[in-house]
Design a protein around this motif. Structure first.
Motif, PDB file in Angstrom:
ATOM      1  N   ASP A 144      42.811  29.783  43.131  1.00 58.53           N
ATOM      2  CA  ASP A 144      41.717  28.595  43.272  1.00 58.53           C
ATOM      3  C   ASP A 144      41.246  30.137  42.009  1.00 58.53           C
ATOM      4  O   ASP A 144      39.746  29.565  40.953  1.00 58.53           O
ATOM      5  N   CYS A 145      41.015  31.077  42.768  1.00 59.87           N
ATOM      6  CA  CYS A 145      40.102  32.704  41.436  1.00 59.87           C
ATOM      7  C   CYS A 145      41.332  33.344  40.339  1.00 59.87           C
ATOM      8  O   CYS A 145      40.898  33.640  39.215  1.00 59.87           O
ATOM      9  N   HIS A 146      42.398  33.519  41.084  1.00 59.97           N
ATOM     10  CA  HIS A 146      43.332  33.931  39.745  1.00 59.97           C
ATOM     11  C   HIS A 146      43.819  33.090  39.468  1.00 59.97           C
ATOM     12  O   HIS A 146      44.905  32.250  39.815  1.00 59.97           O
ATOM     13  N   ASN A 147      44.299  33.482  37.358  1.00 59.42           N
ATOM     14  CA  ASN A 147      44.800  32.586  36.795  1.00 59.42           C
ATOM     15  C   ASN A 147      46.799  33.165  37.133  1.00 59.42           C
ATOM     16  O   ASN A 147      47.137  34.357  36.284  1.00 59.42           O
ATOM     17  N   PRO A 148      47.319  32.330  37.774  1.00 56.37           N
ATOM     18  CA  PRO A 148      49.188  33.572  37.984  1.00 56.37           C
ATOM     19  C   PRO A 148      49.427  33.404  36.529  1.00 56.37           C
ATOM     20  O   PRO A 148      50.021  34.264  36.699  1.00 56.37           O
ATOM     21  N   HIS A 149      49.118  33.035  35.692  1.00 61.35           N
ATOM     22  CA  HIS A 149      49.769  33.332  34.314  1.00 61.35           C
ATOM     23  C   HIS A 149      48.981  34.873  33.883  1.00 61.35           C
ATOM     24  O   HIS A 149      49.590  35.170  32.767  1.00 61.35           O
ATOM     25  N   ASN A 150      47.875  34.796  33.621  1.00 63.10           N
ATOM     26  CA  ASN A 150      47.188  35.757  33.750  1.00 63.10           C
ATOM     27  C   ASN A 150      46.168  36.722  34.663  1.00 63.10           C
ATOM     28  O   ASN A 150      45.200  36.057  34.628  1.00 63.10           O
ATOM     29  N   PRO A 151      46.632  37.718  35.146  1.00 59.74           N
ATOM     30  CA  PRO A 151      46.366  37.539  36.823  1.00 59.74           C
ATOM     31  C   PRO A 151      45.016  39.420  36.206  1.00 59.74           C
ATOM     32  O   PRO A 151      44.121  39.014  37.358  1.00 59.74           O
ATOM     33  N   SER A 152      45.124  39.191  34.806  1.00 65.54           N
ATOM     34  CA  SER A 152      44.215  40.407  34.997  1.00 65.54           C
ATOM     35  C   SER A 152      42.349  40.087  35.768  1.00 65.54           C
ATOM     36  O   SER A 152      42.269  38.860  35.192  1.00 65.54           O
ATOM     37  N   LEU A 153      41.926  40.849  35.937  1.00 66.49           N
ATOM     38  CA  LEU A 153      41.033  40.825  36.675  1.00 66.49           C
ATOM     39  C   LEU A 153      39.529  40.984  35.584  1.00 66.49           C
ATOM     40  O   LEU A 153      38.977  39.833  36.010  1.00 66.49           O
ATOM     41  N   GLU A 154      39.967  41.162  34.183  1.00 67.31           N
ATOM     42  CA  GLU A 154      38.263  41.275  33.453  1.00 67.31           C
ATOM     43  C   GLU A 154      38.747  39.744  33.282  1.00 67.31           C
ATOM     44  O   GLU A 154      37.356  39.556  32.677  1.00 67.31           O
ATOM     45  N   ASP A 155      40.022  39.159  32.488  1.00 67.43           N
ATOM     46  CA  ASP A 155      39.334  37.638  32.231  1.00 67.43           C
ATOM     47  C   ASP A 155      39.240  36.251  32.875  1.00 67.43           C
ATOM     48  O   ASP A 155      39.564  34.972  33.274  1.00 67.43           O
TER      49      ASP A 155
END
Lengths: 156, 257
Positions: A144-155
């Motif tokens: 819901d919050c994190h993109n599994p393909h781009n888990p970087s918190l900045e993005d």
């Protein structure tokens, strides 16, 4: 020799011949002592080929990349680039023929396999970002919050 | 014939026969090949790299048709936690097929144990699988020739030939064998023989994101895994059993059995 000796002897001979005949038909020709000798290599040679013919289920990330170049490339540039596609998307089997669509594991438990904070000083687990599952957004799915393909918190 | 001549020709005959028989034995090509094949599979586990995600266990079960819900598995991951009080705690819930997502350590009858973070000295994960021993105890005890070692060093079970007596399950010092709940025969890790024979990797090694599990050819001096096993400090499980296990571990210590 007397009759009472011959009679049981015939029975025994018939039994032995019967067992040998049965064995000759039942035991396949390729059964016997193979390369590793009697102690370790006494087996049916054809079974090695049978195991070699066992069907693959996991095809590897290169197989996925043949069609899904974009997703594959975006994942490769992220912190999750080391994770094989099939760990989350499921084994490919004969995709795209069968199954036509893979079922993605989006469960919280999948992420928790690596990202629950455990104190493991002698393991790389200590270096992974970790959460306390009882504190961190209980009841929500990670994706819901994190993109599994781009888990970087900045993005985020 | 004089006695001297008889002795002479007898000696020549005997030595001639002895040499020719031993020459035949020495040059049995199958034995020579078996002793020096150019392929011998080996496995390398790096316990520092393992994070206990258990994706290897899940992949193995799916790849090899081992029912996920059955309490048997060809590979599993153990957690070891050592405390300042000198305790050694270990567990492997469901063989770690769902990973380690809790700090609670399963102590069976005595329940779940929580160790305070500050009390932990060492803690790590150890993936286990069949060691594909050079002198496999499980193979020697099979009464029907259903389990065997291949020339390239993989221990397999012939499902058509296995009578299910269970000797091999008892004979394995590492407890890697079990009864297959569907096939009703003894079952064990095949080192994904179907995959590695076609140039692939084992399902567990392929599923590992961290490279904690690696397959290699121990006879190839240029193989990266063989190089590590030859040049680094690696250990094997239970060497005292004399089975010559071919699964090597980096970062093993004495608490691991």
């Amino acid at each position: 020799m007397k009759k009472h000796v011959w009679r049981p002897l015939f029975v025994v001979i018939a039994l032995v011949v019967g067992i040998l005949l049965f064995r000759a038909f039942y035991v396949p020709a390729d059964f016997g002592v193979q390369e590793r000798g009697y102690t370790f290599g006494y087996h049916r040679l054809g079974n090695e080929q049978e195991w070699k013919n066992f069907p693959d289920k996991y095809k590897g990330s290169d197989y996925c990349a043949d069609c899904h170049e974009e997703n594959s490339a975006s994942l490769a540039n992220s912190g999750h680039g080391i994770i094989p596609c099939e760990d989350c998307h499921g084994a490919a089997f004969n995709h795209p023929e069968s199954p036509e669509k893979l079922v993605i594991d989006r469960s919280r438990n999948l992420c928790m396999r690596c990202h629950v904070q455990l104190t493991m000083p002698s393991s790389q687990r200590n270096d992974l970002p970790g959460i306390d599952p009882q504190q961190h957004n209980v009841g929500m799915e990670c994706a819901d919050c994190h993109n599994p393909h781009n888990p970087s918190l900045e993005d985020m | 014939m004089k006695r001297r001549e008889f002795m002479k020709s007898a000696a020549v005959f005997v030595s001639g026969v002895a040499v020719s028989i031993s020459a035949l034995e020495l040059l049995d090509p199958q034995e020579v090949l078996a002793k020096n094949p150019d392929l011998r599979w080996g496995f390398l586990v790096d316990t520092y790299k393992c994070v206990g995600c258990g994706m290897c266990v899940k992949a193995c079960k799916i790849e090899n048709d081992i029912p996920l819900e059955a309490n048997v598995t060809r590979t599993w991951v153990e957690r070891y936690v050592m405390t300042k009080q000198g305790e050694v705690l270990k567990d492997s819930p469901d063989g770690a097929q769902h990973g380690y997502t809790s700090k609670l350590i399963d102590q069976n009858a005595s329940g779940m144990k929580k160790v305070a973070d500050e009390d932990i000295t060492q803690a790590f994960f150890v993936p286990k699988l069949c060691n594909h021993c050079e002198l496999a105890a499980c193979v020697q005890v099979c009464p029907v020739g259903a389990t065997y070692s291949t020339a390239d060093g993989v221990v397999l079970v012939d499902r058509k030939w296995c009578i299910g007596c269970g000797y091999c399950i008892m004979g394995c010092p590492y407890g890697v064998r079990f009864f297959h709940p569907v096939e009703h025969t003894a079952d064990k890790c095949t080192l994904c023989y179907h995959r590695i024979s076609k140039g692939g990797d084992t399902a567990c090694a392929q599923a590992c994101p961290f490279g904690a599990r690696k397959l290699g050819n121990l006879r190839d001096p240029n193989d990266p895994v063989a190089k590590i096993i030859l040049t680094q400090r690696v250990g094997v499980l239970r060497p005292e059993y004399g089975t010559k296990p071919q699964c090597y571990y980096i970062g093993l210590n004495e608490e691991v059995r």
